[in-house]
Motif scaffolding. Sequence first.
Motif, PDB file in Angstrom:
ATOM      1  N   LEU A   7       0.740  -0.712  -0.020  1.00  0.00           N
ATOM      2  CA  LEU A   7      -0.055  -0.045   0.170  1.00  0.00           C
ATOM      3  C   LEU A   7       0.664   1.264  -0.134  1.00  0.00           C
ATOM      4  O   LEU A   7       0.967   2.129  -0.780  1.00  0.00           O
ATOM      5  CB  LEU A   7      -0.812  -0.147   1.607  1.00  0.00           C
ATOM      6  CG  LEU A   7      -2.000  -1.089   1.148  1.00  0.00           C
ATOM      7  CD1 LEU A   7      -3.016  -1.110   2.244  1.00  0.00           C
ATOM      8  CD2 LEU A   7      -3.145  -0.539   0.107  1.00  0.00           C
ATOM      9  N   ILE A   8       1.773   1.276   0.802  1.00  0.00           N
ATOM     10  CA  ILE A   8       3.166   2.188   0.746  1.00  0.00           C
ATOM     11  C   ILE A   8       3.290   2.860  -0.695  1.00  0.00           C
ATOM     12  O   ILE A   8       3.798   3.697  -0.799  1.00  0.00           O
ATOM     13  CB  ILE A   8       3.926   1.841   2.125  1.00  0.00           C
ATOM     14  CG1 ILE A   8       3.606   2.231   3.398  1.00  0.00           C
ATOM     15  CG2 ILE A   8       5.266   3.425   1.386  1.00  0.00           C
ATOM     16  CD1 ILE A   8       4.019   1.623   4.390  1.00  0.00           C
ATOM     17  N   VAL A   9       3.954   1.578  -1.068  1.00  0.00           N
ATOM     18  CA  VAL A   9       4.406   1.391  -2.491  1.00  0.00           C
ATOM     19  C   VAL A   9       3.664   2.292  -3.692  1.00  0.00           C
ATOM     20  O   VAL A   9       3.933   3.066  -4.011  1.00  0.00           O
ATOM     21  CB  VAL A   9       4.684  -0.528  -2.722  1.00  0.00           C
ATOM     22  CG1 VAL A   9       5.690   0.343  -4.389  1.00  0.00           C
ATOM     23  CG2 VAL A   9       6.453   0.050  -2.393  1.00  0.00           C
ATOM     24  N   THR A  10       2.303   1.794  -3.172  1.00  0.00           N
ATOM     25  CA  THR A  10       0.882   1.947  -4.409  1.00  0.00           C
ATOM     26  C   THR A  10       1.070   3.549  -4.185  1.00  0.00           C
ATOM     27  O   THR A  10       0.567   4.476  -4.915  1.00  0.00           O
ATOM     28  CB  THR A  10      -0.011   0.935  -3.949  1.00  0.00           C
ATOM     29  OG1 THR A  10       0.443  -0.340  -4.225  1.00  0.00           O
ATOM     30  CG2 THR A  10      -1.129   1.138  -4.826  1.00  0.00           C
ATOM     31  N   PHE A  11       0.696   3.758  -3.156  1.00  0.00           N
ATOM     32  CA  PHE A  11       0.110   5.416  -2.599  1.00  0.00           C
ATOM     33  C   PHE A  11       1.712   6.334  -2.919  1.00  0.00           C
ATOM     34  O   PHE A  11       0.861   7.259  -4.188  1.00  0.00           O
ATOM     35  CB  PHE A  11       1.008   5.770  -0.823  1.00  0.00           C
ATOM     36  CG  PHE A  11      -0.050   6.729  -0.196  1.00  0.00           C
ATOM     37  CD1 PHE A  11      -0.965   7.391  -0.302  1.00  0.00           C
ATOM     38  CD2 PHE A  11       1.575   7.897  -0.063  1.00  0.00           C
ATOM     39  CE1 PHE A  11      -1.390   8.887  -0.512  1.00  0.00           C
ATOM     40  CE2 PHE A  11       0.998   9.237   0.207  1.00  0.00           C
ATOM     41  CZ  PHE A  11       0.000   9.404  -0.050  1.00  0.00           C
ATOM     42  N   PHE A  12       3.235   5.927  -3.131  1.00  0.00           N
ATOM     43  CA  PHE A  12       4.039   6.622  -3.707  1.00  0.00           C
ATOM     44  C   PHE A  12       3.672   7.508  -5.295  1.00  0.00           C
ATOM     45  O   PHE A  12       4.763   7.632  -5.801  1.00  0.00           O
ATOM     46  CB  PHE A  12       5.544   6.996  -3.025  1.00  0.00           C
ATOM     47  CG  PHE A  12       5.215   7.057  -1.728  1.00  0.00           C
ATOM     48  CD1 PHE A  12       5.926   8.581  -1.807  1.00  0.00           C
ATOM     49  CD2 PHE A  12       5.226   6.082  -0.600  1.00  0.00           C
ATOM     50  CE1 PHE A  12       5.795   8.848  -0.017  1.00  0.00           C
ATOM     51  CE2 PHE A  12       6.114   6.876   0.890  1.00  0.00           C
ATOM     52  CZ  PHE A  12       6.117   8.063   0.960  1.00  0.00           C
ATOM     53  N   LEU A  13       4.169   5.600  -5.306  1.00  0.00           N
ATOM     54  CA  LEU A  13       3.581   5.930  -7.116  1.00  0.00           C
ATOM     55  C   LEU A  13       2.528   6.659  -8.033  1.00  0.00           C
ATOM     56  O   LEU A  13       3.047   7.008  -8.576  1.00  0.00           O
ATOM     57  CB  LEU A  13       4.180   4.628  -7.329  1.00  0.00           C
ATOM     58  CG  LEU A  13       4.666   3.492  -7.925  1.00  0.00           C
ATOM     59  CD1 LEU A  13       3.775   1.385  -7.783  1.00  0.00           C
ATOM     60  CD2 LEU A  13       6.454   3.477  -8.761  1.00  0.00           C
ATOM     61  N   GLY A  14       1.037   5.980  -7.431  1.00  0.00           N
ATOM     62  CA  GLY A  14       0.512   7.529  -7.596  1.00  0.00           C
ATOM     63  C   GLY A  14       1.327   8.756  -7.312  1.00  0.00           C
ATOM     64  O   GLY A  14       0.127   9.392  -8.067  1.00  0.00           O
ATOM     65  N   ALA A  15       1.098   9.004  -6.320  1.00  0.00           N
ATOM     66  CA  ALA A  15       1.847  10.420  -6.205  1.00  0.00           C
ATOM     67  C   ALA A  15       2.171  10.742  -6.714  1.00  0.00           C
ATOM     68  O   ALA A  15       2.937  11.898  -7.872  1.00  0.00           O
ATOM     69  CB  ALA A  15       1.645  10.385  -4.403  1.00  0.00           C
ATOM     70  N   GLY A  16       3.780   9.808  -7.528  1.00  0.00           N
ATOM     71  CA  GLY A  16       5.148   9.839  -8.674  1.00  0.00           C
ATOM     72  C   GLY A  16       3.773   9.889 -10.062  1.00  0.00           C
ATOM     73  O   GLY A  16       4.317  11.078 -10.610  1.00  0.00           O
ATOM     74  N   VAL A  17       3.004   9.312  -9.745  1.00  0.00           N
ATOM     75  CA  VAL A  17       2.557   9.716 -11.429  1.00  0.00           C
ATOM     76  C   VAL A  17       1.610  11.026 -11.672  1.00  0.00           C
ATOM     77  O   VAL A  17       1.425  12.155 -12.227  1.00  0.00           O
ATOM     78  CB  VAL A  17       1.371   8.817 -11.634  1.00  0.00           C
ATOM     79  CG1 VAL A  17       0.401   9.455 -12.612  1.00  0.00           C
ATOM     80  CG2 VAL A  17       2.188   7.389 -12.325  1.00  0.00           C
ATOM     81  N   GLY A  18       0.964  11.286 -10.165  1.00  0.00           N
ATOM     82  CA  GLY A  18       0.006  12.727  -9.908  1.00  0.00           C
ATOM     83  C   GLY A  18       0.837  13.893 -10.132  1.00  0.00           C
ATOM     84  O   GLY A  18       0.493  15.217 -10.439  1.00  0.00           O
ATOM     85  N   PHE A  19       2.639  13.328  -9.846  1.00  0.00           N
ATOM     86  CA  PHE A  19       3.534  14.876  -9.969  1.00  0.00           C
ATOM     87  C   PHE A  19       3.888  14.878 -11.252  1.00  0.00           C
ATOM     88  O   PHE A  19       4.096  16.592 -10.906  1.00  0.00           O
ATOM     89  CB  PHE A  19       4.709  14.850  -9.041  1.00  0.00           C
ATOM     90  CG  PHE A  19       6.690  15.518  -8.741  1.00  0.00           C
ATOM     91  CD1 PHE A  19       5.255  16.528  -7.583  1.00  0.00           C
ATOM     92  CD2 PHE A  19       6.724  15.155  -8.790  1.00  0.00           C
ATOM     93  CE1 PHE A  19       6.743  17.018  -7.776  1.00  0.00           C
ATOM     94  CE2 PHE A  19       8.022  16.292  -8.708  1.00  0.00           C
ATOM     95  CZ  PHE A  19       7.995  17.476  -8.251  1.00  0.00           C
ATOM     96  N   GLU A  75      -7.547  -5.955  -3.705  1.00  0.00           N
ATOM     97  CA  GLU A  75      -6.618  -7.212  -3.089  1.00  0.00           C
ATOM     98  C   GLU A  75      -8.748  -7.536  -2.528  1.00  0.00           C
ATOM     99  O   GLU A  75      -8.354  -8.910  -2.117  1.00  0.00           O
ATOM    100  CB  GLU A  75      -6.292  -5.785  -2.060  1.00  0.00           C
ATOM    101  CG  GLU A  75      -4.644  -6.688  -2.457  1.00  0.00           C
ATOM    102  CD  GLU A  75      -3.916  -5.618  -0.996  1.00  0.00           C
ATOM    103  OE1 GLU A  75      -4.697  -5.246  -0.287  1.00  0.00           O
ATOM    104  OE2 GLU A  75      -3.229  -5.370  -0.869  1.00  0.00           O
ATOM    105  N   LYS A  76      -9.554  -6.616  -2.140  1.00  0.00           N
ATOM    106  CA  LYS A  76     -10.868  -7.783  -2.238  1.00  0.00           C
ATOM    107  C   LYS A  76     -11.216  -8.043  -2.733  1.00  0.00           C
ATOM    108  O   LYS A  76     -12.290  -9.424  -1.988  1.00  0.00           O
ATOM    109  CB  LYS A  76     -11.301  -6.334  -2.028  1.00  0.00           C
ATOM    110  CG  LYS A  76     -11.843  -5.092  -0.748  1.00  0.00           C
ATOM    111  CD  LYS A  76     -10.142  -5.862   0.499  1.00  0.00           C
ATOM    112  CE  LYS A  76      -9.517  -5.361   1.570  1.00  0.00           C
ATOM    113  NZ  LYS A  76      -9.003  -5.144   2.359  1.00  0.00           N
ATOM    114  N   ASN A  77     -11.690  -8.563  -3.784  1.00  0.00           N
ATOM    115  CA  ASN A  77     -12.003  -9.205  -4.879  1.00  0.00           C
ATOM    116  C   ASN A  77     -10.744 -10.689  -5.149  1.00  0.00           C
ATOM    117  O   ASN A  77     -11.838 -11.681  -5.262  1.00  0.00           O
ATOM    118  CB  ASN A  77     -11.546  -8.483  -6.808  1.00  0.00           C
ATOM    119  CG  ASN A  77     -12.410  -7.462  -7.122  1.00  0.00           C
ATOM    120  OD1 ASN A  77     -13.717  -7.769  -5.975  1.00  0.00           O
ATOM    121  ND2 ASN A  77     -12.338  -6.511  -7.900  1.00  0.00           N
ATOM    122  N   LYS A  78      -9.766 -10.476  -4.549  1.00  0.00           N
ATOM    123  CA  LYS A  78      -8.481 -11.548  -4.750  1.00  0.00           C
ATOM    124  C   LYS A  78      -9.373 -12.451  -2.601  1.00  0.00           C
ATOM    125  O   LYS A  78      -9.387 -13.642  -2.922  1.00  0.00           O
ATOM    126  CB  LYS A  78      -7.602 -11.463  -4.306  1.00  0.00           C
ATOM    127  CG  LYS A  78      -7.050 -10.912  -5.553  1.00  0.00           C
ATOM    128  CD  LYS A  78      -5.483 -10.560  -5.404  1.00  0.00           C
ATOM    129  CE  LYS A  78      -4.501  -9.909  -7.104  1.00  0.00           C
ATOM    130  NZ  LYS A  78      -3.092  -9.349  -6.657  1.00  0.00           N
TER     131      LYS A  78
END
Length: 356
Positions: A7-19, A75-78
């Motif tokens: 989740l942390i990695v996903t958060f920063f990757l998303g932030a990077g795309v938005g950046f 994750e919830k789908n899994k």
Amino acid sequence: MTRVIKLIVTFFLGAGVGFLFPMVFIYLDLNELSMVWTLQNIIWVVQSQNLITFSFYALPLVFAIVSVLFMLNLEKNKEIKAASILMAHMAHAAGMGEIAAEVIHNIGNVLTSVFASIEKSSMIISRSKYNTAKDAEKLLVEKKNLFPEIFSKDEKLNQLLDYYVLYTKMTVEEYESISEELEKLRKKIAIIRDILMTQKSYAYSKAFSEKTTAAKMIEASIRIFQDKLNTFKILLKTHLAEERTIDTQSSKVVNILSNLIKNAVEAMEESNDKFIEISTENMKEWVKISVRDSGPGISDDKKKKIFNYGYTTKNKGAGLGLHSCYNLAISLGGKFEVVDPKEGPGVVFNVYLPVK
């Protein structure tokens, strides 16, 4: 711990795309102003333009939140899929109703948490200041004509204003798109919750008979797959005879009908004219429920083996669905058969429930 790291990695990757979005615009600004790409100049552009300042901080946060929500949804789908498989195996050793109710209850709790996160994200979006940027852009366009001598003499200033208007429009569209996707996600989860509630009501059904009608059990089965029918644009036809009260275990009948509808949807993946027809007929000793699809049908040779344990006509099937339907119908004192329709494509499954 692994989940937290994801989740942390996903958060920063998303932030990077938005950046990346404000960085692209900063780069274009520097080129327009013929300024060198340095940290000092970047800071100057960010601080000198309110919209870029706003997007510089807001877009990474928005993209990070949406990325985390998307990851949680996957994750919830899994988890739902894993829980369903676990439930199927455990049902042989314990009561199906009790296990199903427990699994559905846990999934419902998870969905409630996801639903709350979506509502919170929607609230953040609705309270954002992008509308202020929208108003500022509108005001600049209106006031531009009051200073024609300024903008006519400085071409770059004129281009900068046009670029600012374009950037504002793009930012507003992005925010509106994110809001729209969040609303779609909220509606989908609401549908899942409704399906779970329907399943839960039958999961709690006891193993004794109750007075009900074929129409009620058909309605419950359709409700579970209504969203899928709409998604694949499958026409649903119902031809129900006059209601007749019968004594039966409704949870088992809903299980049979749900399997038949699911199989019908999968069988019509490559069909052009997609429809499912559900009908009832009152007979002297039986109430017959028929489920027909417009798929490719089943050959006579396969009909002889279709109810055997482990036999399947699907590429990824386990051969348990129709075998289970057959056993459930027999356990109810009924009959289960597969026949060809009187005319047209497809196949018909008939469930006979005894009138007690």
